[in-house]
Enzyme design. Structure first.
Site, PDB file in Angstrom:
ATOM      1  CE  LYS A  40      -4.287  -1.827   1.901  1.00  0.00           C
ATOM      2  NZ  LYS A  40      -5.311  -1.772   2.931  1.00  0.00           N
ATOM      3  CG  ASP A  91      -8.511   0.430   3.103  1.00  0.00           C
ATOM      4  OD1 ASP A  91      -9.354  -0.279   2.529  1.00  0.00           O
ATOM      5  OD2 ASP A  91      -7.289   0.177   3.094  1.00  0.00           O
TER       6      ASP A  91
HETATM    7  P1  NAP Z   1      -0.944  -3.919  10.080  1.00  0.00           P
HETATM    8  O1  NAP Z   1      -0.564  -2.689   9.337  1.00  0.00           O
HETATM    9  O2  NAP Z   1      -0.035  -5.084  10.095  1.00  0.00           O
HETATM   10  O3  NAP Z   1      -1.231  -3.485  11.613  1.00  0.00           O
HETATM   11  C1  NAP Z   1      -1.611  -4.422  12.577  1.00  0.00           C
HETATM   12  C2  NAP Z   1      -1.834  -3.737  13.930  1.00  0.00           C
HETATM   13  O4  NAP Z   1      -2.338  -4.711  14.829  1.00  0.00           O
HETATM   14  C3  NAP Z   1      -0.553  -3.164  14.567  1.00  0.00           C
HETATM   15  O5  NAP Z   1      -0.901  -2.004  15.262  1.00  0.00           O
HETATM   16  C4  NAP Z   1      -0.140  -4.270  15.532  1.00  0.00           C
HETATM   17  O6  NAP Z   1       0.549  -3.809  16.690  1.00  0.00           O
HETATM   18  C5  NAP Z   1      -1.497  -4.792  15.981  1.00  0.00           C
HETATM   19  N1  NAP Z   1      -1.408  -6.181  16.423  1.00  0.00           N
HETATM   20  C6  NAP Z   1      -1.096  -7.268  15.663  1.00  0.00           C
HETATM   21  N2  NAP Z   1      -1.124  -8.372  16.430  1.00  0.00           N
HETATM   22  C7  NAP Z   1      -1.434  -7.968  17.704  1.00  0.00           C
HETATM   23  C8  NAP Z   1      -1.601  -8.658  18.932  1.00  0.00           C
HETATM   24  N3  NAP Z   1      -1.458  -9.991  19.021  1.00  0.00           N
HETATM   25  N4  NAP Z   1      -1.930  -7.928  20.027  1.00  0.00           N
HETATM   26  C9  NAP Z   1      -2.093  -6.589  19.940  1.00  0.00           C
HETATM   27  N5  NAP Z   1      -1.937  -5.876  18.799  1.00  0.00           N
HETATM   28  C10 NAP Z   1      -1.617  -6.571  17.694  1.00  0.00           C
HETATM   29  O7  NAP Z   1      -2.346  -4.480   9.554  1.00  0.00           O
HETATM   30  P2  NAP Z   1      -3.560  -3.664   8.887  1.00  0.00           P
HETATM   31  O8  NAP Z   1      -3.352  -3.547   7.435  1.00  0.00           O
HETATM   32  O9  NAP Z   1      -3.804  -2.418   9.670  1.00  0.00           O
HETATM   33  O10 NAP Z   1      -4.761  -4.713   9.075  1.00  0.00           O
HETATM   34  C11 NAP Z   1      -5.243  -5.006  10.366  1.00  0.00           C
HETATM   35  C12 NAP Z   1      -6.548  -5.788  10.279  1.00  0.00           C
HETATM   36  O11 NAP Z   1      -7.506  -5.049   9.568  1.00  0.00           O
HETATM   37  C13 NAP Z   1      -6.432  -7.128   9.543  1.00  0.00           C
HETATM   38  O12 NAP Z   1      -7.167  -8.070  10.263  1.00  0.00           O
HETATM   39  C14 NAP Z   1      -7.072  -6.846   8.192  1.00  0.00           C
HETATM   40  O13 NAP Z   1      -7.644  -8.019   7.628  1.00  0.00           O
HETATM   41  C15 NAP Z   1      -8.144  -5.853   8.599  1.00  0.00           C
HETATM   42  N6  NAP Z   1      -8.587  -4.980   7.501  1.00  0.00           N
HETATM   43  C16 NAP Z   1      -9.912  -4.983   7.199  1.00  0.00           C
HETATM   44  C17 NAP Z   1     -10.381  -4.179   6.186  1.00  0.00           C
HETATM   45  C18 NAP Z   1     -11.843  -4.191   5.834  1.00  0.00           C
HETATM   46  O14 NAP Z   1     -12.195  -3.748   4.739  1.00  0.00           O
HETATM   47  N7  NAP Z   1     -12.723  -4.632   6.725  1.00  0.00           N
HETATM   48  C19 NAP Z   1      -9.505  -3.327   5.493  1.00  0.00           C
HETATM   49  C20 NAP Z   1      -8.131  -3.327   5.855  1.00  0.00           C
HETATM   50  C21 NAP Z   1      -7.702  -4.161   6.874  1.00  0.00           C
HETATM   51  P3  NAP Z   1       2.154  -3.512  16.676  1.00  0.00           P
HETATM   52  O15 NAP Z   1       2.295  -2.137  16.087  1.00  0.00           O
HETATM   53  O16 NAP Z   1       2.529  -3.581  18.099  1.00  0.00           O
HETATM   54  O17 NAP Z   1       2.774  -4.580  15.826  1.00  0.00           O
END
Ligand code: NAP
Length: 284
Positions: free
Chosen positions: A68, A104
């Site tokens: 992205k 998003d």
């Molecule tokens: P990302 O950039 O990898 O960020 C993940 C975040 O979650 C980080 O802040 C990370 O914390 C935190 N995290 C991960 N594992 C954790 C744990 N075990 N305990 C506490 N915090 C944790 O991912 P993203 O792109 O933002 O996506 C996140 C989620 O959103 C995914 O499940 C994705 O499928 C979903 N999503 C949904 C949509 C939709 O259209 N509904 C769109 C986009 C994303 P740290 O900074 O400490 O690593």
């Protein structure tokens, strides 16, 4: 039917096998009789892939993890929102000129508004500080909440989002995701949004926020859509809170992208049905 005039759209990422965007968009193209087709590309070399987009005259597409931000260098132009977020999830190819967007956060906020959740004047707690958090925080900030609190496992990663949100003139704090902070911050929050993957299949027994911190005066949105009802949403519902799953965000970001590519408004309900059907297949 695919013809010699069919315009191609695609999702670029790695992995992309879980994406339901092809089913969602192709269902809408079919129902509207539009000569477009949407496919998914699992990409190892982004530079080559973007050369291919130009060389083949692909009309546009979506971009997902892990590209992205890195895809922005291949755009001729990015709109204000995606530039501010430093992330593009949608692009269009207008006669060889690539323009990037980010739908998003807009999709997430439209979902909240569709559910009747008022953002203006509310305190909003956002758990997580990754891509989804960033895009949602930006758009929420433009809706004049009272305050945004970003709670993240790694506190320092929430800091750039806090700073960006403050540029909108909104009070913002970046805190560690701890029980103590959840207790204090959620007691007077009107909206809680989980943007972490905690609670997603196969970890569906997990929750990023304990039940004891939830209350009936809040709306709880989870960006996760697999499962549709996460433990967080189930417990929020038990407390009498409004509980909103991630399908609305998924569909609404797609609706906005569809409009960018085609200039036409798709049937969001039909796209939702196609997404749900595809999710059910993926869950099996
Ligand atoms: P990302 O950039 O990898 O960020 C993940 C975040 O979650 C980080 O802040 C990370 O914390 C935190 N995290 C991960 N594992 C954790 C744990 N075990 N305990 C506490 N915090 C944790 O991912 P993203 O792109 O933002 O996506 C996140 C989620 O959103 C995914 O499940 C994705 O499928 C979903 N999503 C949904 C949509 C939709 O259209 N509904 C769109 C986009 C994303 P740290 O900074 O400490 O690593």
């Amino acid at each position: 039917m695919i013809t010699s005039r069919t315009k191609l759209l695609c999702i670029i990422g790695n992995p992309v096998g879980h994406s339901v965007s092809p089913q969602m968009h192709n269902a809408a193209f079919k129902s509207m009789g539009l000569d477009f087709s949407y496919v998914s590309f699992s990409v190892n070399n982004l530079a080559d892939a973007m050369k291919g987009v130009r060389a083949l005259g692909i009309r546009g597409g979506n971009v997902t993890i892990p590209y992205k931000t890195s895809v922005m260098q291949y755009m001729d132009e990015c709109d204000g929102l995606s530039t501010g977020m430093n992330a593009v999830n949608t692009f269009v190819n207008d006669k060889g000129a690539l323009k990037g967007f980010n739908t998003d956060g807009l999709g997430a906020v439209k979902t909240l508004e569709d559910e009747g959740v008022r953002i203006k004047g509310e305190k909003v707690a956002i758990v997580g500080a990754g891509g989804a958090s960033k895009s949602i925080s930006y758009v929420i900030a433009g809706k004049k909440p009272r305050e945004i609190v970003i709670l993240n496992r790694t506190q320092e990663k929430a800091e750039p989002i806090r700073k960006a949100v403050e540029k909108f003139g909104v009070k913002a704090r970046a805190l560690e995701l701890s029980r103590k902070n959840l207790k204090t911050e959620l007691s007077d929050s009107g909206i809680l949004i989980n943007t972490t993957p905690v609670g997603m299949h196969p970890g569906a027994n997990e929750t990023p926020v304990g039940e004891e911190f939830l209350h009936k005066n809040m709306a709880v949105m989870d960006v996760i859509f697999n499962p549709l009802e996460t433990r967080l949403l189930r417990e929020a519902g038990k407390k009498g809170a409004v509980a909103i799953n991630g399908v609305g965000m998924l569909v609404n970001q797609g609706v906005l992208a569809f409009e960018i590519w085609t200039g036409k408004k798709p049937d969001a309900e039909l796209m939702k049905e196609a997404a749900m059907e595809s999710l059910a297949i993926h869950e099996k």
